[in-house]
Design an enzyme around this catalytic site. Structure first.
Site, short mmCIF file in Angstrom:
data_model
loop_
_atom_site.label_atom_id
_atom_site.label_comp_id
_atom_site.label_asym_id
_atom_site.label_seq_id
_atom_site.Cartn_x
_atom_site.Cartn_y
_atom_site.Cartn_z
N VAL A 14 66.00 24.26 105.77
CA VAL A 14 67.19 24.17 104.94
C VAL A 14 68.16 25.42 105.09
O VAL A 14 69.65 25.05 105.50
CB VAL A 14 67.09 24.29 103.51
N ARG A 99 67.38 24.09 87.88
CA ARG A 99 67.89 22.91 87.74
C ARG A 99 68.29 22.33 86.33
O ARG A 99 69.10 21.78 85.95
CB ARG A 99 67.26 21.80 88.58
N CYS A 128 66.33 16.62 96.82
CA CYS A 128 66.95 15.92 97.69
C CYS A 128 66.71 14.51 97.49
O CYS A 128 67.80 13.86 97.80
CB CYS A 128 66.05 16.17 99.14
N GLN A 155 59.59 9.63 101.79
CA GLN A 155 60.06 10.98 102.02
C GLN A 155 59.78 11.63 103.26
O GLN A 155 58.54 11.75 103.51
CB GLN A 155 59.91 12.05 100.81
N LYS A 212 60.94 15.14 88.41
CA LYS A 212 62.29 16.01 88.66
C LYS A 212 63.40 14.69 88.89
O LYS A 212 64.52 14.84 88.39
CB LYS A 212 62.20 16.43 90.02
N HIS A 241 65.06 10.70 104.17
CA HIS A 241 64.38 10.12 102.82
C HIS A 241 64.77 8.66 102.80
O HIS A 241 66.05 8.66 102.59
CB HIS A 241 64.57 10.89 101.59
N1 LIG Z 1 63.58 20.76 102.81
C1 LIG Z 1 64.34 20.10 101.99
O1 LIG Z 1 64.91 18.89 102.17
C2 LIG Z 1 64.73 20.74 100.87
C3 LIG Z 1 65.65 20.19 99.87
C4 LIG Z 1 66.03 20.74 98.65
C5 LIG Z 1 65.66 21.83 98.54
N2 LIG Z 1 64.72 22.41 99.15
C6 LIG Z 1 64.12 23.67 98.62
O2 LIG Z 1 64.63 24.80 99.77
C7 LIG Z 1 63.59 25.79 99.70
C8 LIG Z 1 63.21 26.33 101.25
O3 LIG Z 1 62.75 25.03 101.73
P1 LIG Z 1 62.71 24.78 103.19
O4 LIG Z 1 62.28 23.55 103.43
O5 LIG Z 1 63.91 25.34 103.93
O6 LIG Z 1 61.42 25.97 103.54
P2 LIG Z 1 61.08 26.86 104.98
O7 LIG Z 1 61.48 25.90 106.01
O8 LIG Z 1 59.52 26.96 104.82
O9 LIG Z 1 61.73 28.06 104.83
C9 LIG Z 1 61.54 28.84 103.73
C10 LIG Z 1 62.57 30.11 104.01
O10 LIG Z 1 62.47 30.94 102.84
C11 LIG Z 1 62.16 32.29 103.23
N3 LIG Z 1 61.31 33.08 102.47
C12 LIG Z 1 60.10 32.61 101.85
N4 LIG Z 1 59.50 33.57 101.06
C13 LIG Z 1 60.60 34.53 101.01
C14 LIG Z 1 60.56 35.63 100.22
N5 LIG Z 1 59.81 36.23 99.68
N6 LIG Z 1 61.81 36.65 100.68
C15 LIG Z 1 62.87 36.23 101.55
N7 LIG Z 1 62.64 34.90 102.06
C16 LIG Z 1 61.62 34.32 101.99
C17 LIG Z 1 61.55 32.13 104.48
O11 LIG Z 1 61.73 33.12 105.39
P3 LIG Z 1 60.53 33.66 106.57
O12 LIG Z 1 60.98 32.80 107.81
O13 LIG Z 1 60.88 34.85 106.84
O14 LIG Z 1 59.28 33.23 106.06
C18 LIG Z 1 62.50 30.84 105.20
O15 LIG Z 1 63.66 31.27 105.57
C19 LIG Z 1 62.41 25.32 98.72
O16 LIG Z 1 62.33 25.88 97.47
C20 LIG Z 1 62.55 23.84 98.77
O17 LIG Z 1 62.13 23.16 97.48
C21 LIG Z 1 64.21 21.94 100.27
#
Ligand SMILES: NC(=O)c1ccc[n+]([C@@H]2O[C@H](COP(=O)([O-])OP(=O)(O)OC[C@H]3O[C@@H](n4cnc5c(N)ncnc54)[C@H](OP(=O)(O)O)[C@@H]3O)[C@@H](O)[C@H]2O)c1
Length: 331
Positions: A14, A99, A128, A155, A212, A241
């Site tokens: 994201v 949220r 999402c 999804q 949700k 999705h």
């Molecule tokens: N994917 C979707 O479609 C979607 C849609 C809506 C909302 N979300 C929400 O967005 C969030 C991230 O999703 P994602 O899909 O992008 O996950 P992801 O690909 O696993 O990426 C997670 C990100 O968070 C960082 N991170 C994790 N722990 C951290 C910490 N303690 N301090 C600072 N940075 C940290 C990671 O950094 P590192 O690389 O350094 O580990 C990485 O940049 C989740 O809460 C998810 O529910 C996702």
């Protein structure tokens, strides 16, 4: 006028999409601050032809920041979004943490941009699957009222982040080579499979993802009386999705009027010509901003209900694009 923008979770799927969206929509970024965990120390992101080092997130990361866009998980948002807000930034949060908080607006700009005004430093982005669904529902809600929604989702794995995308790729290859690869991200193998569980189960037999969708839809449409049920399913698709939504309106509607209302609403495209097998698929909408709707038809079992097939790029309208649109609406 330009803004200092922090992206928390900049190395995630994201976060990367947020940075691309800021660039492609020409958001007036003066300074970009990509933030992630210590695991990402030494990595960089590309923005407008520049290579910018990723910084480790700390309590001091938000000095002078105007917008802080969070996508690093709920626990990070819980701790750091209030810190960003206290430092004077507007925190736009993609995680589930805020949220349903009463004093935090939950916003899809096409649907309830007016809610932004009541923010107290934190604005939440919906889940999402909810974000893409409420866009075509809004014109129907306004024209006819909505009595009940019966939802089934399909999804993609990018909704669970970068590790899940890797798991689908690795498992697909391993399965084709005849070597089973045990699941890590999901409770079952996702390659060549469907998993009727997204997030954990609650006592009532629904998953958190399903609840949700129920709660967030009511909050965004501002109507707790809509009856909603959902079954959410993870499918072996990388991005996009898809949703089947049975919409029971408060009164009967002509299907041509429904089609026109959806077609004329901002952020939606109707792709619907059954005679030519035209309808949206996740493969076609990946990388696109709009929400796509097809298979628009009368429910033959209920004169007040219609069926919709709604597909969108979950990383765009479901996350990054919606967050950037909120920031755009504010400036
Ligand atoms: N994917 C979707 O479609 C979607 C849609 C809506 C909302 N979300 C929400 O967005 C969030 C991230 O999703 P994602 O899909 O992008 O996950 P992801 O690909 O696993 O990426 C997670 C990100 O968070 C960082 N991170 C994790 N722990 C951290 C910490 N303690 N301090 C600072 N940075 C940290 C990671 O950094 P590192 O690389 O350094 O580990 C990485 O940049 C989740 O809460 C998810 O529910 C996702």
């Amino acid at each position: 006028m330009s803004y200092k923008v922090a992206v928390v979770g900049a190395t995630g799927v994201v976060g990367r999409e947020i940075i691309e969206t800021l660039e492609s929509r020409n958001f007036p970024v003066g300074t970009l601050i990509p933030l992630a965990s210590e695991r990402s120390a030494g990595s960089t992101v590309e923005f407008k032809g520049e290579t910018i080092p990723v910084q480790v997130l700390t309590k001091d990361s938000f000095v002078g920041v105007d917008f802080a866009l969070f996508s690093a998980g709920a626990s990070v948002s819980k701790e750091f979004a209030p810190i960003a807000a206290a430092a004077g930034a507007v925190a736009i949060d993609n995680t589930s943490y805020f949220r349903m908080h009463e004093d935090v607006p939950l916003v899809v700009p096409e649907v309830n941009a007016h809610a932004i005004k009541s923010h107290k430093g934190i604005i939440a982005n919906p889940n999402c699957s909810t974000a893409q669904m409420v866009v075509p529902l809004k014109p129907l809600y306004d024209a006819y009222g909505i009595e009940r929604l019966v939802i089934a989702t399909y999804q993609s794995v990018s909704g669970s982040g970068k590790e899940a995308m890797q798991e689908l790729e690795d498992q697909t290859r391993a399965t084709l080579q005849g070597r089973p690869l045990p699941p890590k991200v999901y409770p079952h193998p996702i390659a060549f499979n469907l998993i009727p569980q997204i997030d954990s189960f609650l006592e009532n037999g629904y998953t958190k993802e399903e609840i949700k969708m129920v709660n967030e839809t009511k909050k965004i449409l501002g109507d707790p009386s809509i009856r909603i049920t959902a079954t959410t399913v993870r499918v072996p698709v990388f991005i996009g999705h898809s949703e089947v939504v049975n919409v029971e309106l408060k009164k009967p509607a002509k299907i041509e009027d429904v089609r026109n209302l959806i077609h004329n609403f901002p952020g939606v495209q109707v792709l619907d010509d059954p005679s030519k097998s035209i309808y949206p698929t996740p493969r076609d909408v990946a990388g696109k901003d709009d929400v796509y709707v097809g298979r628009i038809r009368q429910d033959i079992s209920n004169p007040n209900a219609i069926e919709l097939w709604i597909v969108a790029d979950n990383l765009r309208k479901g996350a990054a694009l919606n967050a950037v649109q909120i920031a755009e609406a504010m400036i």
